[in-house]
Write a protein that holds these residues in place. Structure first.
Motif, PDB file in Angstrom:
ATOM      1  N   GLY A  42      15.756 -67.278 -45.813  1.00  0.00           N
ATOM      2  CA  GLY A  42      14.514 -66.891 -45.155  1.00  0.00           C
ATOM      3  C   GLY A  42      14.671 -66.835 -43.649  1.00  0.00           C
ATOM      4  N   LEU A  43      13.597 -66.404 -42.957  1.00  0.00           N
ATOM      5  CA  LEU A  43      13.666 -66.186 -41.516  1.00  0.00           C
ATOM      6  C   LEU A  43      13.713 -67.475 -40.714  1.00  0.00           C
ATOM      7  CD1 LEU A  43      11.263 -63.129 -41.044  1.00  0.00           C
ATOM      8  CD2 LEU A  43      13.680 -63.205 -41.676  1.00  0.00           C
ATOM      9  N   ASN A  44      13.518 -68.613 -41.339  1.00  0.00           N
ATOM     10  CA  ASN A  44      13.643 -69.902 -40.648  1.00  0.00           C
ATOM     11  C   ASN A  44      14.601 -70.831 -41.383  1.00  0.00           C
ATOM     12  OD1 ASN A  44      11.745 -69.808 -38.285  1.00  0.00           O
ATOM     13  ND2 ASN A  44      10.293 -69.305 -39.916  1.00  0.00           N
ATOM     14  N   ASP A  45      15.522 -70.235 -42.159  1.00  0.00           N
ATOM     15  CA  ASP A  45      16.490 -71.018 -42.916  1.00  0.00           C
ATOM     16  C   ASP A  45      17.807 -71.132 -42.153  1.00  0.00           C
ATOM     17  OD1 ASP A  45      14.557 -71.164 -44.824  1.00  0.00           O
ATOM     18  OD2 ASP A  45      15.584 -69.886 -46.301  1.00  0.00           O
ATOM     19  N   ALA A  46      18.729 -71.874 -42.733  1.00  0.00           N
ATOM     20  CA  ALA A  46      20.071 -72.010 -42.162  1.00  0.00           C
ATOM     21  C   ALA A  46      21.094 -71.875 -43.286  1.00  0.00           C
ATOM     22  CB  ALA A  46      20.235 -73.344 -41.452  1.00  0.00           C
ATOM     23  N   VAL A  47      22.282 -71.430 -42.915  1.00  0.00           N
ATOM     24  CA  VAL A  47      23.384 -71.270 -43.866  1.00  0.00           C
ATOM     25  C   VAL A  47      24.613 -71.980 -43.305  1.00  0.00           C
ATOM     26  CG1 VAL A  47      24.913 -69.647 -45.042  1.00  0.00           C
ATOM     27  CG2 VAL A  47      22.495 -69.063 -44.705  1.00  0.00           C
ATOM     28  N   ALA A  48      25.227 -72.802 -44.129  1.00  0.00           N
ATOM     29  CA  ALA A  48      26.489 -73.451 -43.755  1.00  0.00           C
ATOM     30  C   ALA A  48      27.599 -72.860 -44.604  1.00  0.00           C
ATOM     31  CB  ALA A  48      26.400 -74.959 -43.960  1.00  0.00           C
ATOM     32  N   VAL A  49      28.574 -72.238 -43.949  1.00  0.00           N
ATOM     33  CA  VAL A  49      29.713 -71.650 -44.650  1.00  0.00           C
ATOM     34  C   VAL A  49      30.825 -72.692 -44.698  1.00  0.00           C
ATOM     35  CG1 VAL A  49      31.390 -69.775 -44.690  1.00  0.00           C
ATOM     36  CG2 VAL A  49      29.080 -69.356 -43.808  1.00  0.00           C
ATOM     37  N   GLN A  50      31.118 -73.179 -45.897  1.00  0.00           N
ATOM     38  CA  GLN A  50      32.166 -74.177 -46.054  1.00  0.00           C
ATOM     39  C   GLN A  50      33.537 -73.517 -45.958  1.00  0.00           C
ATOM     40  OE1 GLN A  50      31.086 -75.909 -49.882  1.00  0.00           O
ATOM     41  NE2 GLN A  50      30.291 -77.724 -48.848  1.00  0.00           N
ATOM     42  N   LEU A  51      34.385 -74.080 -45.111  1.00  0.00           N
ATOM     43  CA  LEU A  51      35.711 -73.499 -44.886  1.00  0.00           C
ATOM     44  C   LEU A  51      36.692 -74.070 -45.902  1.00  0.00           C
ATOM     45  CD1 LEU A  51      35.732 -73.644 -40.988  1.00  0.00           C
ATOM     46  CD2 LEU A  51      35.057 -71.749 -42.486  1.00  0.00           C
ATOM     47  N   THR A  52      36.504 -73.677 -47.143  1.00  0.00           N
ATOM     48  CA  THR A  52      37.372 -74.142 -48.216  1.00  0.00           C
ATOM     49  C   THR A  52      38.557 -73.192 -48.363  1.00  0.00           C
ATOM     50  OG1 THR A  52      36.023 -72.903 -49.790  1.00  0.00           O
ATOM     51  CG2 THR A  52      35.480 -75.226 -49.461  1.00  0.00           C
ATOM     52  N   GLY A  53      39.538 -73.639 -49.137  1.00  0.00           N
ATOM     53  CA  GLY A  53      40.668 -72.754 -49.436  1.00  0.00           C
ATOM     54  C   GLY A  53      41.857 -73.001 -48.527  1.00  0.00           C
ATOM     55  N   GLN A  54      42.645 -71.963 -48.332  1.00  0.00           N
ATOM     56  CA  GLN A  54      43.938 -72.069 -47.651  1.00  0.00           C
ATOM     57  C   GLN A  54      43.771 -71.937 -46.139  1.00  0.00           C
ATOM     58  OE1 GLN A  54      45.017 -68.784 -50.164  1.00  0.00           O
ATOM     59  NE2 GLN A  54      46.717 -69.921 -51.033  1.00  0.00           N
ATOM     60  N   ARG A  55      43.554 -73.058 -45.480  1.00  0.00           N
ATOM     61  CA  ARG A  55      43.305 -73.038 -44.037  1.00  0.00           C
ATOM     62  C   ARG A  55      44.536 -72.601 -43.246  1.00  0.00           C
ATOM     63  NH1 ARG A  55      38.784 -75.794 -42.045  1.00  0.00           N
ATOM     64  NH2 ARG A  55      39.485 -74.938 -40.058  1.00  0.00           N
ATOM     65  N   GLU A  56      45.740 -72.804 -43.811  1.00  0.00           N
ATOM     66  CA  GLU A  56      46.945 -72.427 -43.064  1.00  0.00           C
ATOM     67  C   GLU A  56      47.039 -70.927 -42.834  1.00  0.00           C
ATOM     68  OE1 GLU A  56      48.309 -72.881 -47.410  1.00  0.00           O
ATOM     69  OE2 GLU A  56      46.798 -73.687 -46.044  1.00  0.00           O
ATOM     70  N   TYR A  57      46.326 -70.150 -43.665  1.00  0.00           N
ATOM     71  CA  TYR A  57      46.349 -68.698 -43.513  1.00  0.00           C
ATOM     72  C   TYR A  57      45.158 -68.178 -42.708  1.00  0.00           C
ATOM     73  CZ  TYR A  57      49.706 -68.844 -47.377  1.00  0.00           C
ATOM     74  OH  TYR A  57      50.793 -69.100 -48.171  1.00  0.00           O
ATOM     75  N   LEU A  58      44.183 -69.024 -42.434  1.00  0.00           N
ATOM     76  CA  LEU A  58      42.904 -68.560 -41.888  1.00  0.00           C
ATOM     77  C   LEU A  58      43.011 -68.182 -40.419  1.00  0.00           C
ATOM     78  CD1 LEU A  58      40.002 -68.163 -42.942  1.00  0.00           C
ATOM     79  CD2 LEU A  58      39.448 -70.399 -41.954  1.00  0.00           C
TER      80      LEU A  58
END
Length: 322
Positions: A42-58
């Motif tokens: 929604g227009l007053n919501d928040a989203v947290a993107v979890q940095l999962t997976g292969q961090r060595e390639y990110l």
């Protein structure tokens, strides 16, 4: 009138950038970077993107925002803000947070916008299809926090119910991992020295692992104690390529060809007759053939890794008398 109001409110929002603040969101949405899914915020919501997976390639991440058409009429009514050092850790059902706002902007006048964030110390490419944000992801970050907020008053209730579809995907480095497994002859208690070459250059493979650019590569294992091994392999982006090589000892062999009635001695020891080649130590050796009253002896030198065939040749000589 709307733009004037939005401009004044945005000025206040921007004034708080890089300062710690506490805030409340309508709903908290948690999105895994590796899931390939999306959330409806929604227009007053928040989203947290979890940095999962292969961090060595990110190298970075792309956050795609799909704005509903009805919100286009009020295109400057909603801002998005990026936060760092957010506490507590984002979770669904938790709406009160504190953090440092590092970037603020109005939602672009597009039905779909991709925001690109780079990992610190990584150089990420810009294209016409992404908006590069002037903030980076710390190596220690476990999530990226983005918050939406209404910055214009007088928005119709039906518009306030609009949802922004948010999805995220990783931007990988153009590398992959080589996992090298070397096995040694069973007769050895410990491996002998060898050198690994990758693409004709000496390579250090720590813990049997090396990160290489994507594409075709050549590997060679060179040693004075093993047969040289050469392999060609392909490295794919953000993937692991497994390569197994069984090292073989460099062995010299000897095969003896002689008549059935011949007695053969090698270095003074009786030689067991066989049609197969058998291993022999490098160095100087003496072989003796005995056939009846006839004896032939010869000294020869064995070089490591070479194979030898020794044959007893008996000539028939014909003498014609007048």
């Amino acid at each position: 009138m709307y733009k004037i109001r939005a401009g004044l409110l945005c000025a206040l929002l921007f004034a708080g950038t890089l300062s710690a603040e506490t805030f409340r969101v309508g709903n908290m949405h948690v999105l895994s970077l590796s899931s390939g899914e999306s959330v409806s915020a929604g227009l007053n919501d928040a989203v947290a993107v979890q940095l999962t997976g292969q961090r060595e390639y990110l190298m970075g991440i792309d956050i795609e925002l799909k704005v509903p058409p009805e919100l286009m009429e009020f295109f400057d009514s909603t801002a998005y803000m990026v936060y760092s050092q957010v506490t507590p850790e984002p979770a669904e059902g938790v709406i009160d947070y504190s953090g440092t706002r590092v970037h603020t902007d109005i939602l672009p006048v597009k039905l779909s916008t991709t925001l690109r964030m780079a990992v610190e110390n990584e150089s990420i490419q810009s294209t016409p299809y992404e908006t590069i944000l002037p903030v980076t992801i710390a190596v220690t970050d476990t999530f990226v926090f983005i918050r939406f907020q209404q910055v214009m008053k007088g928005i119709p209730d039906e518009i306030m119910k609009s949802k922004i579809m948010v999805s995220a995907k990783p931007v990988f480095k153009d590398i992959g991992e080589l996992k090298l497994s070397l096995s040694y002859p069973e007769t050895q208690t410990k491996p002998n020295p060898y050198t690994i070459f990758i693409d004709d250059a000496p390579a250090t493979v720590k813990n049997n692992s090396a990160y290489l650019a994507t594409g075709i590569h050549h590997l060679a294992v060179v040693s004075d104690y093993y047969r040289n091994e050469v392999r060609t392999f392909n490295i794919e982006q953000a993937k692991t390529t497994n390569l197994s090589i069984a090292l073989q000892e460099i062995v010299s062999t000897l095969r003896v060809i002689a008549p059935e009635t011949a007695v053969v001695e090698l270095d003074g020891n009786s030689w067991e007759k066989t049609d197969k080649a058998v291993s022999i130590e490098p160095g100087n050796h003496i072989i003796r053939f005995t056939v009846g009253d006839y004896e032939a002896e010869k000294t020869f030198t064995v070089i490591n890794g070479k194979s030898y065939v020794l044959s007893l040749l008996v000539d028939i000589q014909i003498t014609e008398n007048p």
